[in-house]
Design an enzyme around this catalytic site. Structure first.
Site, PDB file in Angstrom:
ATOM      1  N   ASP A 121     -21.840  15.881 -26.319  1.00 52.53           N
ATOM      2  CA  ASP A 121     -20.376  16.033 -26.250  1.00 52.53           C
ATOM      3  C   ASP A 121     -19.781  14.968 -25.333  1.00 52.53           C
ATOM      4  OD1 ASP A 121     -21.651  17.126 -24.133  1.00 52.53           O
ATOM      5  OD2 ASP A 121     -20.374  18.882 -23.927  1.00 52.53           O
TER       6      ASP A 121
ATOM      7  N   HIS B 189       0.830  -1.226   0.000  1.00 51.09           N
ATOM      8  CA  HIS B 189       0.000   0.000   0.000  1.00 51.09           C
ATOM      9  C   HIS B 189       0.863   1.275   0.000  1.00 51.09           C
ATOM     10  CE1 HIS B 189      -2.984   3.016   0.913  1.00 51.09           C
ATOM     11  NE2 HIS B 189      -2.432   3.255   2.080  1.00 51.09           N
TER      12      HIS B 189
ATOM     13  N   GLU C   4       1.497   5.980  12.663  1.00 49.33           N
ATOM     14  CA  GLU C   4       0.140   5.654  13.118  1.00 49.33           C
ATOM     15  C   GLU C   4       0.009   4.178  13.503  1.00 49.33           C
ATOM     16  OE1 GLU C   4      -4.441   5.657  11.587  1.00 49.33           O
ATOM     17  OE2 GLU C   4      -2.855   6.118  10.173  1.00 49.33           O
ATOM     18  N   ASP C   5       0.594   3.306  12.688  1.00 43.85           N
ATOM     19  CA  ASP C   5       0.299   1.866  12.842  1.00 43.85           C
ATOM     20  C   ASP C   5       1.412   1.034  13.480  1.00 43.85           C
ATOM     21  OD1 ASP C   5      -2.055   2.367  11.612  1.00 43.85           O
ATOM     22  OD2 ASP C   5      -1.464   1.639   9.643  1.00 43.85           O
TER      23      ASP C   5
ATOM     24  N   ASP D 201      -3.233   8.634  -1.174  1.00 49.70           N
ATOM     25  CA  ASP D 201      -3.574   7.539  -0.260  1.00 49.70           C
ATOM     26  C   ASP D 201      -5.038   7.130  -0.481  1.00 49.70           C
ATOM     27  OD1 ASP D 201      -3.561   5.807   1.961  1.00 49.70           O
ATOM     28  OD2 ASP D 201      -4.209   7.406   3.302  1.00 49.70           O
TER      29      ASP D 201
ATOM     30  N   HIS E  10       3.917   7.115   5.293  1.00 46.16           N
ATOM     31  CA  HIS E  10       2.718   7.827   5.763  1.00 46.16           C
ATOM     32  C   HIS E  10       1.925   7.109   6.848  1.00 46.16           C
ATOM     33  CE1 HIS E  10       0.421   5.476   2.727  1.00 46.16           C
ATOM     34  NE2 HIS E  10      -0.614   5.696   3.511  1.00 46.16           N
TER      35      HIS E  10
END
Length: 734
Positions: free
Chosen positions: A273, A61, A90-91, A153, A86
Site C-alpha cells: 500500500d 526566517h 530573544e535576539d 519555526d 518570535h
C-alpha cells in the site's frame, strides 16, 4: 553589500510580505492587516543587522515561519504577528514590555512562551531534553498557539539546514523526530508531521532517504496510470448520482515507507500500500454522512472491500477532529488499495487540523477534541512526581497511539488508545473509579484487568470501597493518566509503610541497646547498602530487613572499640541522598516472562544493559538467554525475524518481589474453619491467596493454600498466626 544588492534584498522582503497577506487561510480584516503590518515593521527593524548562516537576511526566517502559520496551518492574525516577532525578544534589543505595549497582552504572552522555549539549553542529554519538552508543554496551558508557532519555526529550520555542520543537522533532526513530529501529529497537523519526519530522515539516514525518494520518483507514472484506471471504473456511476468530486492519489511518506520496511522486514518493492486514493466530494453539512456512505456503496459495487479494514471516523471522529471513511479494496491489477472518502470540509480539517475548526464552528463552540486533550495533558503535567524521561515516553505513547472506541454500560462512547485495558477505561471515567476498581466485565463477561479492549466492546467496572491499587496494576495500565495516578498512590502507600517501619525499627533497636538517631540511621543505610533513610524504614516495615540482620548491625555498631579503630582508618561516607523524601528502587534482580521467573542469563555485548534499563530476553541457540536493551540497534531485526524466541524481561527490586509459597494445614474439622483461615490471611495479614483447596475425612481436614508474600518474615508471621486458630493442628510450608 553593495547598494544595488541591498535594494534588491529589500524588494524581495517587500514581496515576501505581500505574499504573506495574500496566502492567509483566514480572511483578514483591516484591523488584522494593521496588526501584521506593525509586527512586520518591528521585526524588520529588530533584525536589520542580522544574517543567517546561509548569508541571507535574518528577517526572511520570521516571514517564512509566519507564512507557514498563515497558510499551511491557517491560524489567525494574532498568531501571524506572533510568528513574525518570535525571535525579537530573544535576539535583539526589544524587551517583552515593548511587545506588550505595542501589540497587547496576547501577542506578548505568545512571544514570551516562544522565548522561554528557546532559552532552554540546546546541548543536553536525553533526560534534560525530556525536561525541555516538559517545560515546553507547560506553556500549552498559556496558549496552544505557542506550540503551533514553535512547530512552524522548527519546520522552517528543517527546510533550511543545508548550510549547517553535519553533527548539528543530525542532532536537530533527531530532536524533531523525538518531540516535534509527535506533537504535530497530535494537534492534527498531519501534513507538517509528514514533512518533519521526511526531513528528519533526510539528515539522519541520507542514503536511505535518497534511495526511497528516487524509487518514488521512478514509480510516479505507474501510480498515475493506476489512479486513472481506478477513476475510469467508478467515474460513470458517481456522475450518474450527480456527485461533484475529485479523485486524487496520495503517496505514503518516505518516513512511513521506511518504517514499514523495517517493521515488516520487506523491501520497497514488497510494500503493497504505497499510496492511497482520496475521493473528495462537495456537500452541505446535513448530507455529508449520507453521501460518504453512498460513495462507499458505489466503490464497493466495483471493487471487493476488505471487511476488516473499514474505518468509520465520520460517526466517531478521532480526538484530533479527523473525520473520514477509510476502506481497503481490491483495486485494478489485483492490488489492495486504501480509499479515503472525505467531504471538502473534512479534507480541510485533515489538512489544517486545529485551524479549520474555527472556520466551521463559530462563537464559543471551541473544538472539543483539542480542549479535552489539553485538559488531559495538563493533568499529566501537574503530576510532577514522574521523572521527565518517563513522562515523555508515556506522553509519546499517548501521542502516537491509534484509537479504539468502547461503550460504557449506559451506551456512551469513550475513546481510548489502542492496547488499552479495563483499568485504563476505569481511570478514563474518573480517578476515583480507577482507584476503587475490583474487577471488570467486557460484553457482560468477567475478565481480568489486563485484558486488551477492542473497538465496540461494552465495558463495566466493578468497584469496591476496600479496593486499592497494587504494584501489578502498573503492568495492566497502558495510558499515561492511569499509570501516573497508580504510581502516585503506591508512593503514598510506601511512605505510610515506611512511617510504621520507623517505629518498628525504634523498638527493635531499643532491645539491642541502640538508639535511633541520625548517626545510627546513616550507618544503617550504609550497612544495608541503601540510598535513603526512607528506604531503610520501608524495608523494615515490609520485613525484608529482619531481626537477625538488625542484630548483625547492632553488634558491629555496639562494638565501639573495633569501630573506633575502623573509623580512624576510614570515615564511613554518608550516602548523598540520605535525606531525600523518596523510596528508591534498587534494581538488583532480572526476572523473565509473565511469571517473573529467575533464570540463567548473559548480558549482551552489543548494547551492555545495566540494572534499570528497559530490556528483553532473546533465547539464543548456544548461549542460553541473552539480554538486550529495548532500544538496542539489533532489537528490531531480532524481534521481526525471531519473534518466537523473544522472552519479556524486567529489572526489579528484590525487596519488592513477591514470591509464591504453598502452605499445608491439618487439623480437626469444625464449622466456619475455612472462613477463619481466609479471614486471617486476607483481612488480618493482608496477604493475597492464589489457590485454596480443602478436603475433610472422618472429622479431620487437610488443606493446601498458595499465598503470595514479599519475604520469609511475612510468611513466618502468617504460619504462626494460622497455628493459633482453634482446630488447626499443624501448619507446614511445602
Amino acid at each position: 553589500m553593495t547598494q544595488a544588492a541591498i535594494e534588491e534584498e529589500n524588494k524581495l522582503i517587500a514581496q515576501e510580505y505581500k505574499e504573506l497577506l495574500r496566502i492567509s487561510y483566514q480572511t483578514l480584516t483591516d484591523e488584522d492587516k494593521k496588526l501584521i503590518r506593525s509586527a512586520f515593521e518591528v521585526a524588520v527593524d529588530a533584525h536589520k543587522n542580522q544574517r543567517r548562516k546561509s548569508g541571507e537576511a535574518y528577517i526572511f526566517h520570521p516571514i517564512a515561519v509566519a507564512k507557514i502559520v498563515a497558510s499551511e496551518i491557517g491560524l489567525d492574525a494574532v498568531s501571524i504577528a506572533s510568528a513574525l516577532l518570535h525571535d525579537v525578544v530573544e535576539d535583539t534589543e526589544y524587551t517583552l514590555d515593548d511587545i506588550d505595549r505595542m501589540f497587547g497582552e496576547t501577542v506578548a504572552r505568545i512571544v514570551d512562551g516562544l522565548t522561554k522555549i528557546s532559552h532552554l539549553k540546546k546541548d543536553m542529554n536525553i533526560s534534560q531534553q525530556a525536561e525541555n519538552f516538559r517545560k515546553m508543554l507547560l506553556t500549552l496551558n498559556d496558549d496552544v498557539r505557542v506550540i503551533i508557532i514553535k512547530i512552524a519555526d522548527r519546520y522552517h529550520n528543517m527546510l533550511t539546514m543545508d548550510s549547517m555542520p553535519e553533527h548539528k543537522q543530525v542532532k536537530i533532526a533527531s530532536e524533531t523526530l523525538y518531540i516535534y513530529a509527535p506533537l504535530a501529529h497530535r494537534i492534527g497537523l498531519y501534513n507538517i508531521k509528514t514533512e518533519l519526519e521526511d526531513l528528519s530522515l533526510k539528515y539522519t539516514e541520507p542514503e536511505v532517504y535518497k534511495s526511497i525518494k528516487d524509487k518514488i520518483e521512478d514509480s510516479k507514472e505507474e501510480q498515475q496510470a493506476y489512479i486513472n484506471a481506478f477513476s475510469d471504473t467508478i467515474d460513470n456511476s458517481l456522475k450518474k448520482e450527480g456527485l461533484k468530486y475529485v479523485i486524487k492519489g496520495r503517496m505514503k511518506s518516505i518516513f512511513s515507507m521506511r518504517r514499514k520496511m523495517l517493521n515488516q522486514n520487506v523491501t520497497f518493492e514488497e510494500i503493497y500500500d504505497k499510496f492511497a486514493i482520496r475521493i473528495i466530494y462537495k456537500s452541505n453539512t446535513e448530507n455529508e454522512k449520507f453521501l460518504a456512505w453512498k460513495i462507499y456503496s458505489i466503490v464497493t459495487d466495483h471493487f471487493t472491500p476488505n471487511p476488516v479494514r473499514l474505518r468509520d471516523w465520520i460517526s466517531s471522529p478521532k480526538s484530533t477532529g479527523y473525520e473520514a471513511l477509510h476502506i481497503t479494496v481490491m483495486g485494478p491489477k489485483g492490488k489492495w488499495v486504501e480509499v479515503q472518502i472525505r467531504s471538502e470540509r473534512m479534507h480541510e480539517i485533515a489538512e489544517k487540523g486545529y485551524a479549520a475548526h474555527f472556520k466551521y464552528k463559530h462563537g464559543d463552540q471551541k473544538e472539543q477534541g483539542i480542549e479535552v486533550w489539553l485538559n488531559k495533558l495538563q493533568e499529566a503535567l501537574e503530576n510532577a512526581n514522574t521523572n521527565a524521561v518517563d513522562f515523555v515516553e508515556e506522553f509519546k505513547l499517548n501521542l502516537y497511539s491509534k484509537e479504539i472506541f468502547v461503550f460504557t454500560p449506559k451506551g456512551e462512547l469513550k475513546s481510548l488508545p489502542k492496547g488499552a485495558t479495563p483499568l485504563d477505561f476505569a481511570f478514563n471515567i474518573h480517578t476515583e473509579v480507577g482507584m476503587r476498581t475490583r474487577g471488570s466485565k467486557v460484553n457482560g463477561k468477567l475478565v481480568p484487568l489486563n485484558t486488551t479492549l477492542q473497538s465496540g466492546d461494552q465495558v463495566e467496572i466493578i468497584t469496591s470501597e476496600q479496593a486499592t491499587p497494587n504494584q501489578n496494576w502498573l503492568d495492566y495500565a497502558t495510558t499515561a493518566r492511569a499509570r501516573a495516578k497508580i504510581k502516585s498512590v503506591l508512593r503514598e502507600e510506601k511512605k505510610s509503610v515506611a512511617e510504621d517501619g520507623k517505629e518498628i525499627l525504634r523498638r527493635k533497636l531499643k532491645s539491642q541497646k541502640v538508639s535511633l538517631n541520625e548517626d545510627s540511621i546513616n550507618k544503617m543505610v550504609t550497612f544495608f547498602k541503601l540510598k535513603t533513610s526512607l528506604d531503610l524504614f520501608y524495608r523494615v516495615g515490609i520485613g525484608s530487613i529482619d531481626n537477625a540482620m538488625l542484630k548483625d548491625f547492632a553488634s558491629s555498631y555496639n562494638n565501639a572499640f573495633i569501630s573506633f579503630f575502623k573509623n580512624r582508618m576510614r570515615r564511613t561516607p554518608v550516602p548523598e541522598d540520605i535525606n531525600r523524601d523518596e523510596i528508591t528502587s534498587k534494581y538488583d534482580m532480572l526476572v523473565f516472562g509473565k511469571e517473573e521467573e529467575k533464570l540463567e542469563y548473559k548480558l549482551s555485548q552489543c548494547c551492555n544493559p545495566i540494572p534499570g534499563d528497559e530490556v528483553f530476553g532473546f533465547v539464543s541457540v548456544s548461549e542460553g538467554i541473552k539480554v538486550h536493551k529495548k532500544n538496542c540497534p539489533n532489537a528490531i531485526s531480532l524481534q521481526s525475524n525471531y519473534a518466537y524466541r523473544i522472552i519479556s524481561a524486567k529489572w526489579i527490586d528484590s525487596s519488592q518481589q513477591e514470591y509464591q509459597a504453598d502452605i499445608e494445614l491439618t487439623g480437626i474439622d469444625n464449622l466456619g474453619l475455612v472462613s477463619d483461615i481466609t479471614e486471617v490471611i486476607s483481612d488480618i495479614m493482608h496477604v493475597n491467596m492464589r489457590n485454596l483447596n480443602f478436603s475433610t475425612d472422618g472429622g479431620t481436614f487437610k488443606g493446601k493454600i498458595t499465598v503470595v508474600v514479599k519475604n520469609k518474615a511475612i510468611l513466618k508471621k502468617l504460619t504462626d498466626t494460622l497455628r493459633d486458630i482453634n482446630g488447626i493442628d499443624k501448619v507446614t510450608r511445602i
